[in-house]
Every structure is written in structure tokens, then in C-alpha cells.
Design a protein around this motif. Sequence first.
Motif, mmCIF file in Angstrom:
data_model
loop_
_atom_site.group_PDB
_atom_site.id
_atom_site.type_symbol
_atom_site.label_atom_id
_atom_site.label_comp_id
_atom_site.label_asym_id
_atom_site.label_seq_id
_atom_site.Cartn_x
_atom_site.Cartn_y
_atom_site.Cartn_z
ATOM 1 N N LEU A 11 -84.167 64.883 13.216
ATOM 2 C CA LEU A 11 -84.299 64.628 14.645
ATOM 3 C C LEU A 11 -83.910 65.830 15.483
ATOM 4 N N GLU A 177 -84.597 59.829 23.882
ATOM 5 C CA GLU A 177 -85.590 60.031 22.831
ATOM 6 C C GLU A 177 -84.986 59.866 21.440
ATOM 7 N N LYS A 181 -86.200 56.771 19.006
ATOM 8 C CA LYS A 181 -86.836 57.065 17.722
ATOM 9 C C LYS A 181 -86.330 56.140 16.621
#
Length: 246
Positions: A11, A177, A181
Amino acid sequence: MPNENKSLNALSENSKFIQLDYQITYDALPHKSFKKLPSAIKARIEELHDLTQAHPQRVIASLLDFIQKYPEVPIFYNYLTAAYEATGQRKKAETLIKEAYQRHPDYLFAKTNYALYCLRTQAAKKIPDIFEHQFDLKLLYPRRNIFHITEFVSFNSVMALYHHAMSHRESAVKYYEIVQKLEPNHYLTAIIKRQLYPTFFQKLRDKFARYLEKLERRFENKIESLDKVDAVEAKSDNYSNYSKEF
């Protein structure tokens, strides 16, 4: 939800904003205080969690009893806060949130619950102190290498909402974000999305909700003030009667 560990290094590729050098697990990850509980109570933890979700009113009395017997175990504060909120007892929930943070300032959920309370009460500037000016889980708990998914979501959601409140949009979006995710359907993910990308009707609804909340808080404060005045007057009457007896 499947049991698995997820490395979050992927990530953080092409981003130096947050170093996600730890793992996320969906397996049970009991707090260290869990070891202090009798076996019979340990066996009820999952049941208490499920009741908090499905029948919160039924579990409140048991949780109050456990907090009295085991005040050093913060998970009971967390469950009772959720039960109070689910049954509309906001004032009790907020009182418990503050008590839990005072008693267990190192417990992550005590931090995140208190931080969310600060956000609701326009006290976002307190949040850096709550998290010791650390904006990453690994920096906050350097000895830990694994975090539960609920810890990850709660912490990073608070960070997103905090940065949004402070008008740091770019930072807020990056935290959002990351949460989105892994947990796109989580209620906190939805709250952040509504804050960052509100529709026209959501803006109107949120503005009206904030207005109603302010009115409710003013009303509650007024009632508390009147109760204090009544208590003082009653005390004065008692003193007066006491004097007359002599």
C-alpha cells in the motif's frame, strides 16, 4: 471475514507519506489485560461482543458489573461505550469515553474513541496530544508488528477525519484511501467519504444534523445548570431547617 494476515507494504509503494511496515490480522488479537481475567469470563468475551452488536440493551448490566470487578481491562469500556451508543444513550457513552481514556490512555480504542469525541465537539486540536504526536500505528506502538483490522481502521479513520477537520485535505485523502482499500464497506470508511466527497443533499443533511446536535447540547447543559441550582437551593433549605432545630 476470512482469517488472514496482510502485509501493507504494497500500500505504501510510490509513497513516503506513511510507512506501513507492519501486518494486519483478522484473527483475534486480545489485549494484554485479557490474561488477567478468569477463564469463565474469557469464555464469554465473544458472546459479549456479539450481544453488543445484536442486543446492546441486554448486555449493559453485565458490562457495568465487569467494569466494576475488572477496571484494569479496557475492552469492557469499549463494549459498553458501543452498547450505550447503539441504544441512544449518548451522554452516558461520552462520559464513559472520557473515563476510559483517563484510566487507559495507552489503549488504542480509548484513544480513538476519545479522539472521535473531540472531533464531534470541535476540539480537534487535542488529537495530536492524544496520539503523542504520532500519526502512524507503528510509530505509536513501536514494539508491535501486528495490528488487528479494527485497530487499523479506527486509527487511520481518525487520522483522516482529523486532517479533514484541520483543512489538510491531501493528508486526509491519503488516510482515506488506505482505509478504503482494506475495508471499503466499513461504516467509518463511509463517514470519511461523506466528509471528503459530500453530495449536495449530504451537505444539507450534515449541516442540519450539526445544528440539531448543538441545540441538544445547549439543552443538556441548561438542564445540568438547573439541576445544580436546585441542588444548591435544596442544600440551603436543609441548612436552614437544621439551624431552626437548634
